[in-house]
Enzyme design. Structure first.
Site, short mmCIF file in Angstrom:
data_model
loop_
_atom_site.label_atom_id
_atom_site.label_comp_id
_atom_site.label_asym_id
_atom_site.label_seq_id
_atom_site.Cartn_x
_atom_site.Cartn_y
_atom_site.Cartn_z
N CYS A 220 0.83 -1.20 0.00
CA CYS A 220 0.00 0.00 0.00
C CYS A 220 0.87 1.26 0.00
O CYS A 220 1.49 1.55 -1.01
CB CYS A 220 -1.00 -0.04 1.16
SG CYS A 220 -2.44 0.97 0.79
N HIS B 192 -3.64 -5.42 1.13
CA HIS B 192 -2.92 -5.66 2.39
C HIS B 192 -2.88 -7.13 2.78
O HIS B 192 -3.81 -7.60 3.47
CB HIS B 192 -3.63 -4.90 3.52
CG HIS B 192 -3.45 -3.42 3.46
ND1 HIS B 192 -2.41 -2.77 4.07
CD2 HIS B 192 -4.18 -2.46 2.86
CE1 HIS B 192 -2.51 -1.47 3.87
NE2 HIS B 192 -3.57 -1.25 3.13
N GLU C 272 -1.09 -8.41 5.05
CA GLU C 272 -0.93 -8.51 6.52
C GLU C 272 -2.27 -8.39 7.24
O GLU C 272 -2.40 -8.77 8.39
CB GLU C 272 0.08 -7.47 7.02
CG GLU C 272 -0.43 -6.06 7.23
CD GLU C 272 -0.67 -5.27 5.94
OE1 GLU C 272 -0.58 -5.84 4.84
OE2 GLU C 272 -0.98 -4.07 6.04
N1 LIG Z 1 -3.40 1.92 3.72
C1 LIG Z 1 -2.52 2.70 3.17
O1 LIG Z 1 -1.34 2.40 3.09
C2 LIG Z 1 -2.99 4.02 2.65
C3 LIG Z 1 -2.36 4.29 1.34
C4 LIG Z 1 -2.26 5.69 0.89
N2 LIG Z 1 -1.44 6.54 1.53
C5 LIG Z 1 -3.45 6.14 0.12
O2 LIG Z 1 -4.46 6.51 0.66
O3 LIG Z 1 -3.41 6.09 -1.06
#
Ligand SMILES: NC(=O)CC[C@H](N)C(=O)O
Length: 225
Positions: free
Chosen positions: A85, A202, A204
């Protein structure tokens, strides 16, 4: 195997990553980015979150920190590196992987479960799955739309470096199953080496049995095996 989970100002999935890795029997510790990469690092996770508030572009500032230069060097020497992410955004911004992540087609933050088709089963990240397997993992992002120049996409596809694509529950890669408008439904890609990967969903958060399913375990098992 000791995995360093890099923490930037605004990271918020670092604890989840450590918990998931620990659950799989992998030694993992959070590393504050200013402290540099520990000498005994055998693997790196760049976790999710909002490093530096996603100012400029998500991942742009974190990608320019000294520790990311160290991670790049380690990656070139063969250390496995996984960006998830915000970590995927940092991976692309730092040149660990190609392409860029930009604002979702919906122009909204999206938090939902999606299906991914495993495009390669012969990488450390996907050895636990069959090629073409469909897994369910959560996404949570505002800037998850994968973009890449057409000629680079051609090379990426020709070199078989797309790791995951958004698909429906039956594995069909369709526009309706593309949550954010990513080019070619790309959800995760490999870097120059198979030991480097980034993905927007994700794994995890789909590892601990009592917290959102276990389909993501296979990805993190790369560090155990
Ligand atoms: N869960 C995250 O890592 C958020 C990702 C990110 N910064 C976005 O909103 O695009």
């Amino acid at each position: 195997m000791t995995v360093s989970v890099i923490q930037f100002g605004g990271s918020n999935c670092d604890r989840d990553a450590v918990a998931a890795l620990t659950h799989l029997g992998v030694d993992a510790e959070r590393v504050w980015h200013e402290d540099g990469l520990p000498a005994d690092t055998d693997g790196v996770v760049i976790p999710g979150g909002f490093s530096y508030g996603d100012y400029l572009r998500a991942g742009a500032m974190a990608a320019r920190t000294p520790i990311v230069a160290e991670v790049r060097e380690a990656a070139e020497a063969g250390t496995p590196v996984l960006g998830v992410c915000n970590g995927a955004q940092i991976g692309c911004e730092s040149g660990l992987t190609e392409g860029a992540f930009t604002t979702n087609r919906s122009a909204r933050f999206q938090c939902e479960h999606v299906h991914l088709r495993v495009e390669r089963a012969d990488t450390p990240w996907t050895a636990a799955y069959d090629e073409g397997a469909v897994i369910e993992v959560p996404i949570a992002h505002g800037e998850g739309r994968f973009e890449i120049r057409a000629d680079r996409l051609e090379t990426l596809e020709a070199e078989n470096r797309v790791l995951f694509r958004y698909c429906d529950a039956d594995g069909n890669v369709t526009d309706a199953a593309n949550p954010n408008g990513s080019t070619a439904n790309v959800a995760g890609v490999l870097g120059a080496r198979d030991s480097v990967a980034v993905m927007m969903p994700h794994p995890e958060r789909a590892t601990l049995p009592d917290a959102g399913g276990t389909d993501g375990q296979g990805v993190l098992r790369a560090f155990a095996e």
